[in-house]
Design an enzyme around this catalytic site. Sequence first.
Site, short mmCIF file in Angstrom:
data_model
loop_
_atom_site.label_atom_id
_atom_site.label_comp_id
_atom_site.label_asym_id
_atom_site.label_seq_id
_atom_site.Cartn_x
_atom_site.Cartn_y
_atom_site.Cartn_z
N ASP A 193 -6.63 -5.51 -4.04
CA ASP A 193 -6.41 -4.14 -3.78
C ASP A 193 -5.17 -3.51 -4.18
O ASP A 193 -5.03 -2.28 -4.58
CB ASP A 193 -6.34 -3.78 -2.19
CG ASP A 193 -7.26 -4.72 -1.19
OD1 ASP A 193 -7.43 -5.78 -1.80
OD2 ASP A 193 -7.69 -4.39 -0.32
N ASP B 116 0.76 -1.20 0.03
CA ASP B 116 0.04 0.12 -0.02
C ASP B 116 0.69 1.17 0.02
O ASP B 116 0.28 2.51 0.15
CB ASP B 116 -1.01 0.04 1.03
CG ASP B 116 -2.28 -1.09 0.93
OD1 ASP B 116 -2.71 -1.17 -0.19
OD2 ASP B 116 -2.52 -1.49 1.80
N1 GLY Z 1 -7.00 -2.29 1.07
C1 GLY Z 1 -7.51 -2.85 2.32
C2 GLY Z 1 -8.99 -2.66 2.36
O1 GLY Z 1 -9.44 -2.33 1.21
O2 GLY Z 1 -9.52 -2.98 3.20
#
Ligand code: GLY
Length: 387
Positions: free
Chosen positions: A166, A106
Amino acid sequence: MTEKTQYLQEEAAQMLQNVTVKTAYMCERNKNGIPYTVKDDGFYNNLDYMDENPDLGINWWTNGFFGGILWQMYVKTRDQSYLEMARVQEKKLDQCLELFEGIHHDAGFMWLLTAVADYKLTGWKEARIRGLHAATILAGRYNVNGKYIRAWNGPGGRDYGSVIIDSLMNMSLLHWAYEETGDPRFRAIAVSHTDTIANYFVREDGSVKHIVKFNPETGEAEGSLGGQGYGHGSAWSRGQAWALYGFTNAYRHTKQDSYLELACKTADYFQRNLRTGDAAPIDFCQPAEEQYEDNSAACIAASGFLEIASLMDGEPARQQQYADTAWRLLRRVYEKRCCLDCGRDELVLQCAVSYREREDGPHTLIYADYFYLEALLKLRQQALQIW
Ligand code: GLY
């Protein structure tokens, strides 16, 4: 402009106006912290702290979203105080670069919304270096055997084989680094990882898996997990939103048609499976009688639908359909799931971290607020292009 379009533009302008007035109060109250979710007292918590668990506190994956809100507010208002507040956020995240071991896939969410946004707007060299530093760390998570970017670090930093849907959104950091430096490694890694997601995550009906486990030595896929969704084989709505928006970004950066097709395929699944009245459930496979919603998914998807629509010039009917879906999602949130009380911090209501935490988990999330603002700004052609 037709009469209907004119009317919708006026309505969108009013929605954006009310949301930015409220957001201004929220920004001022939280300028010294890093907000994530709203507590019982109506105010955001603060994740600007060191935690024993390197995934929590300052390293938490959402810690760029408040910076993103501040940059979008800066673009909207040109008020210098937003730039100053956003720079405070950007500098706070330097701790993560120094600590290094807490950084995960992330990195895109954390530094696109802070340092890269800053650099795009101001050309500040220090911000560019931060962005490139983060992109280099993200590229370094690429597993050559399996052609994927590892998601998390896991206990002891030893989770080498988890990949999650994600991560598609984070590829924009690598595309930016390529476009900024011309170094083809960044693009090659982003494309390779995106192709792995396309091959292993997208089902025939357009729904997507949340997690696929790979053997990090052989590169073989070993199975999938339901992750934050309803269960194995289900379709977690926020994952679906990350997919449709992420493939759209991949197309915008590469102009590879297969990515636009995947964006449409995953978007069509999202559209087709909305509940009565355009509610986004937490998971499209949760029992029909369950009313649980995730409005973070609605806001992310709405912004993604607007992005797809902006890229479909040759297909006006489909373009209109995606724009209409975005509008319906945003309007529903405004009318039913939006808190405009300037004395409280939360904006978008009834969100869910996961299906498992549908009742006792947080119900307001900073990224829902971010994507709501981003999408409303897109409706008015005023958004900063972050992704
Ligand atoms: N990227 C983690 C979520 O969307 O919860």
